[in-house]
Design a protein around this motif. Structure first.
Motif, PDB file in Angstrom:
ATOM      1  N   ALA A  94      72.773  46.228 108.522  1.00 20.16           N
ATOM      2  CA  ALA A  94      72.469  45.827 107.158  1.00 20.16           C
ATOM      3  C   ALA A  94      73.736  45.289 106.522  1.00 20.16           C
ATOM      4  CB  ALA A  94      71.944  47.016 106.357  1.00 20.16           C
ATOM      5  N   GLY A 150      75.274  43.376 102.952  1.00 18.75           N
ATOM      6  CA  GLY A 150      75.115  42.845 101.616  1.00 18.75           C
ATOM      7  C   GLY A 150      76.138  41.754 101.370  1.00 18.75           C
ATOM      8  N   VAL A 155      73.232  47.420  99.492  1.00 26.95           N
ATOM      9  CA  VAL A 155      72.416  48.088 100.501  1.00 26.95           C
ATOM     10  C   VAL A 155      72.317  49.559 100.096  1.00 26.95           C
ATOM     11  CG1 VAL A 155      74.427  48.472 101.988  1.00 26.95           C
ATOM     12  CG2 VAL A 155      72.160  48.592 102.980  1.00 26.95           C
ATOM     13  N   ARG A 209      64.917  49.865 108.642  1.00 26.90           N
ATOM     14  CA  ARG A 209      65.608  49.073 107.640  1.00 26.90           C
ATOM     15  C   ARG A 209      64.753  47.873 107.238  1.00 26.90           C
ATOM     16  NH1 ARG A 209      67.255  43.442 108.386  1.00 26.90           N
ATOM     17  NH2 ARG A 209      67.714  43.167 110.588  1.00 26.90           N
ATOM     18  N   ARG A 222      63.950  45.177 103.355  1.00 23.33           N
ATOM     19  CA  ARG A 222      64.130  44.967 101.929  1.00 23.33           C
ATOM     20  C   ARG A 222      63.293  45.961 101.125  1.00 23.33           C
ATOM     21  NH1 ARG A 222      68.716  42.343 100.632  1.00 23.33           N
ATOM     22  NH2 ARG A 222      69.084  40.751 102.237  1.00 23.33           N
ATOM     23  N   ASP A 265      61.054  47.338  98.117  1.00 24.75           N
ATOM     24  CA  ASP A 265      60.136  46.952  97.055  1.00 24.75           C
ATOM     25  C   ASP A 265      60.566  47.738  95.816  1.00 24.75           C
ATOM     26  OD1 ASP A 265      58.119  46.711  95.188  1.00 24.75           O
ATOM     27  OD2 ASP A 265      56.490  47.079  96.585  1.00 24.75           O
ATOM     28  N   GLU A 315      67.607  39.225  94.645  1.00 24.98           N
ATOM     29  CA  GLU A 315      66.908  39.772  95.803  1.00 24.98           C
ATOM     30  C   GLU A 315      67.253  41.259  95.920  1.00 24.98           C
ATOM     31  OE1 GLU A 315      66.112  38.270 100.295  1.00 24.98           O
ATOM     32  OE2 GLU A 315      68.208  38.383  99.672  1.00 24.98           O
ATOM     33  N   PRO A 316      66.242  42.112  96.111  1.00 26.35           N
ATOM     34  CA  PRO A 316      66.533  43.549  96.161  1.00 26.35           C
ATOM     35  C   PRO A 316      67.389  43.903  97.368  1.00 26.35           C
ATOM     36  CG  PRO A 316      64.277  43.108  96.827  1.00 26.35           C
ATOM     37  CD  PRO A 316      64.820  41.819  96.283  1.00 26.35           C
ATOM     38  N   PRO A 317      68.076  45.034  97.303  1.00 24.15           N
ATOM     39  CA  PRO A 317      68.915  45.447  98.442  1.00 24.15           C
ATOM     40  C   PRO A 317      68.083  45.867  99.638  1.00 24.15           C
ATOM     41  CG  PRO A 317      68.827  47.178  96.801  1.00 24.15           C
ATOM     42  CD  PRO A 317      68.127  45.998  96.188  1.00 24.15           C
ATOM     43  N   GLU A 318      68.748  45.945 100.777  1.00 22.17           N
ATOM     44  CA  GLU A 318      68.121  46.522 101.958  1.00 22.17           C
ATOM     45  C   GLU A 318      68.164  48.041 101.873  1.00 22.17           C
ATOM     46  OE1 GLU A 318      68.157  43.840 105.888  1.00 22.17           O
ATOM     47  OE2 GLU A 318      70.063  44.802 105.434  1.00 22.17           O
TER      48      GLU A 318
END
Length: 280
Positions: free
Chosen positions: A2, A4, A178, A205, A207, A209, A226-229
């Motif tokens: 992952a 970021g 992340v 792992r 993204r 919601d 964009e949301p984190p992982e």
């Protein structure tokens, strides 16, 4: 695994551990050590097992050396029994914490099995509360905010969000690049062509919601990037069981899973990508 915009979280191949490059610090992350599990199983189930306390401690110390880490971060459940540590469990914790902190600082993200641990070892540990915190944002380390959302937009603050996962996260963790968690002990059940099967620990792992990750779904509107992982760690302790993520009818433990991970991939400890954990 992952990555970021400014930090990375990469697994240690073959181990239930990862390293996080936090800019100014290189951290080793593990989850669910469950020190004293043999003592707990003896009291809980009448099961007698030889202690692997020395092995667990040596594995952690070896990983610190191999990864050249500046800090150990435990993503909850450092201890096993849900009570203040005592007796053999406390002895294992004392020895383990001393072995680690003789080398590097140690951070505990409180889990549901850590009642009394933070208090008992307050002089030895940095502690992040149950709602989580962010490491490496602006070069610092600390707990998340108070959980209130003013309804406005939020800029991504960066860093690695950390939590155990047994309670709802603070919404500010969505500002991280992340988010890493434990608690779930993900495992996959694999079958061969002749009907044999085995269970292996796994990483999850994908993204996040945002609307499913926090209790107040209205806070989804405040995320303007964009949301984190989300990275769900396998349990460090191989005796602690787990959730078979690819078996119908298995209930997830975290209140936000599996909904907060609508398209998550599973990986074995050796790095093998299995694809969407729902379709394995």
């Amino acid at each position: 695994m992952a990555r970021g915009g400014s930090v990375s979280v990469e697994p240690v191949v073959g181990e239930p551990a990862a390293v996080a490059d936090l800019g100014g610090e290189h951290a080793l992350l593990v989850a669910d050590v469950h020190a004293g599990i043999e003592v707990g199983l003896r009291y809980e189930r009448g099961v007698e097992l030889d202690s692997r306390a020395d092995e667990r401690r040596e594995r952690l110390c070896d990983l610190l050396a191999v990864t050249d880490a500046d800090r150990l971060v435990v993503l909850g459940d450092l201890a096993h029994r849900i009570a203040a540590p005592e007796g053999e469990e406390r002895e294992e914790l004392e020895t383990l914490i001393r072995a680690v902190t003789d080398r590097v600082p140690m951070t505990l993200v409180e889990g549901n099995h850590d009642a009394g641990v933070a208090e008992a070892f307050a002089a030895d540990l940095d502690v992040i509360g149950t709602s989580g915190g962010i490491l490496g944002a602006g070069g610092g380390m600390g707990e998340a905010g108070d959980g209130r959302d003013d309804g406005g937009s939020r800029d991504r603050g960066g860093g690695v969000g950390v939590l155990h996962g047994h309670t709802w996260p603070d919404p500010s963790l969505l500002d991280a690049d992340v988010v890493c968690m434990g608690h779930e002990h993900p495992q996959v059940r694999m079958e061969d062509s002749v009907g044999g099967s085995r269970v292996e620990r796994a990483w999850l792992r994908g993204r996040i919601d945002p609307g499913a990750f926090v209790r107040d779904r209205g806070s989804e509107s405040s995320v303007d990037e964009e949301p984190p992982e989300l990275v769900v760690f396998p349990a460090f302790n191989e005796r602690s069981g787990g959730t078979w993520v690819n078996v119908d009818g298995q209930s997830f433990l975290a209140p936000f899973l599996p909904d907060a991970l609508p398209a998550g991939d599973a990986y074995l400890l050796n790095g093998t990508r299995l694809g969407d954990f729902r379709r394995i």
